[in-house]
Motif scaffolding. Sequence first.
Motif, short mmCIF file in Angstrom:
data_model
loop_
_atom_site.label_atom_id
_atom_site.label_comp_id
_atom_site.label_asym_id
_atom_site.label_seq_id
_atom_site.Cartn_x
_atom_site.Cartn_y
_atom_site.Cartn_z
N UNK A 187 0.84 -1.20 0.00
CA UNK A 187 0.00 0.00 0.00
C UNK A 187 0.88 1.25 0.00
N UNK A 188 1.92 1.24 0.82
CA UNK A 188 2.82 2.39 0.87
C UNK A 188 3.51 2.60 -0.48
N UNK A 189 4.02 1.53 -1.06
CA UNK A 189 4.76 1.62 -2.32
C UNK A 189 3.89 2.16 -3.46
N UNK A 190 2.63 1.77 -3.47
CA UNK A 190 1.75 2.17 -4.58
C UNK A 190 1.02 3.49 -4.30
N UNK A 191 1.28 4.11 -3.17
CA UNK A 191 0.62 5.37 -2.80
C UNK A 191 1.40 6.58 -3.32
N UNK A 192 0.67 7.70 -3.37
CA UNK A 192 1.35 8.95 -3.72
C UNK A 192 2.07 9.49 -2.48
N UNK A 193 2.82 10.55 -2.66
CA UNK A 193 3.67 11.08 -1.59
C UNK A 193 2.88 11.47 -0.33
N UNK A 194 1.74 12.10 -0.52
CA UNK A 194 0.93 12.53 0.63
C UNK A 194 0.40 11.33 1.41
N UNK A 195 -0.08 10.34 0.69
CA UNK A 195 -0.60 9.13 1.35
C UNK A 195 0.53 8.39 2.07
N UNK A 196 1.72 8.39 1.51
CA UNK A 196 2.88 7.76 2.16
C UNK A 196 3.18 8.42 3.50
N UNK A 197 3.08 9.74 3.54
CA UNK A 197 3.31 10.46 4.80
C UNK A 197 2.29 10.06 5.85
N UNK A 198 1.03 9.93 5.44
CA UNK A 198 -0.02 9.51 6.37
C UNK A 198 0.26 8.11 6.91
N UNK A 199 0.64 7.22 6.02
CA UNK A 199 0.93 5.84 6.43
C UNK A 199 2.11 5.82 7.40
N UNK A 200 3.15 6.58 7.09
CA UNK A 200 4.33 6.64 7.94
C UNK A 200 3.98 7.22 9.31
N UNK A 201 3.18 8.27 9.34
CA UNK A 201 2.76 8.86 10.62
C UNK A 201 1.95 7.86 11.46
N UNK A 202 1.03 7.14 10.84
CA UNK A 202 0.25 6.13 11.55
C UNK A 202 1.17 5.04 12.11
N UNK A 203 2.10 4.64 11.30
CA UNK A 203 3.04 3.59 11.73
C UNK A 203 3.88 4.06 12.92
N UNK A 204 4.45 5.25 12.82
CA UNK A 204 5.28 5.77 13.89
C UNK A 204 4.46 6.00 15.17
N UNK A 205 3.25 6.48 15.02
CA UNK A 205 2.38 6.66 16.17
C UNK A 205 2.09 5.33 16.83
N UNK A 206 1.81 4.34 16.03
CA UNK A 206 1.53 3.00 16.55
C UNK A 206 2.75 2.40 17.27
N UNK A 207 3.92 2.59 16.70
CA UNK A 207 5.12 1.97 17.24
C UNK A 207 5.68 2.67 18.48
#
Length: 131
Positions: free
Chosen positions: A109-129
């Motif tokens: 999902x991250x790889x196929x996303x645009x730059x803005x969506x990647x940032x959202x995914x990364x933020x969710x991941x970092x928040x979770x971790x």
Amino acid sequence: KPVDDKVEDVIDYSDVTSDVKKLYRKIVTKTHPDKLIDVEDSVKEELTNLFEEAVEAFEKKDLFCLMNIADKLNIKKIDINESHIPLIKNRAKELENILDKSKDSTVYVWYTSDEEERKKILNKYLTFMFF
């Protein structure tokens, strides 16, 4: 008869088994660990890895993998013909199933996303971790 998307569990390999077995035997003859007594350690490790790949490919009836290994060992490959089609179709279905499962992964999902969506995914991941 309805179309079944599942990988076929039982296929009649009688037409291709002899070709696959012959190719497999040639590979095993060159790579079996018991036959690598006087071989340099680095070469022995490489050939042993190819042996293990060949065993797995044979068990899966993965003709393309066996042919790839044969190519690495300069072994003459078998000619693909109509009798190999069921074998190839079954392996293609297995690979499709693996690909479908990977599409649900965060990495895909991250790889196929645009730059803005990647940032959202990364933020969710970092928040979770970390929070």
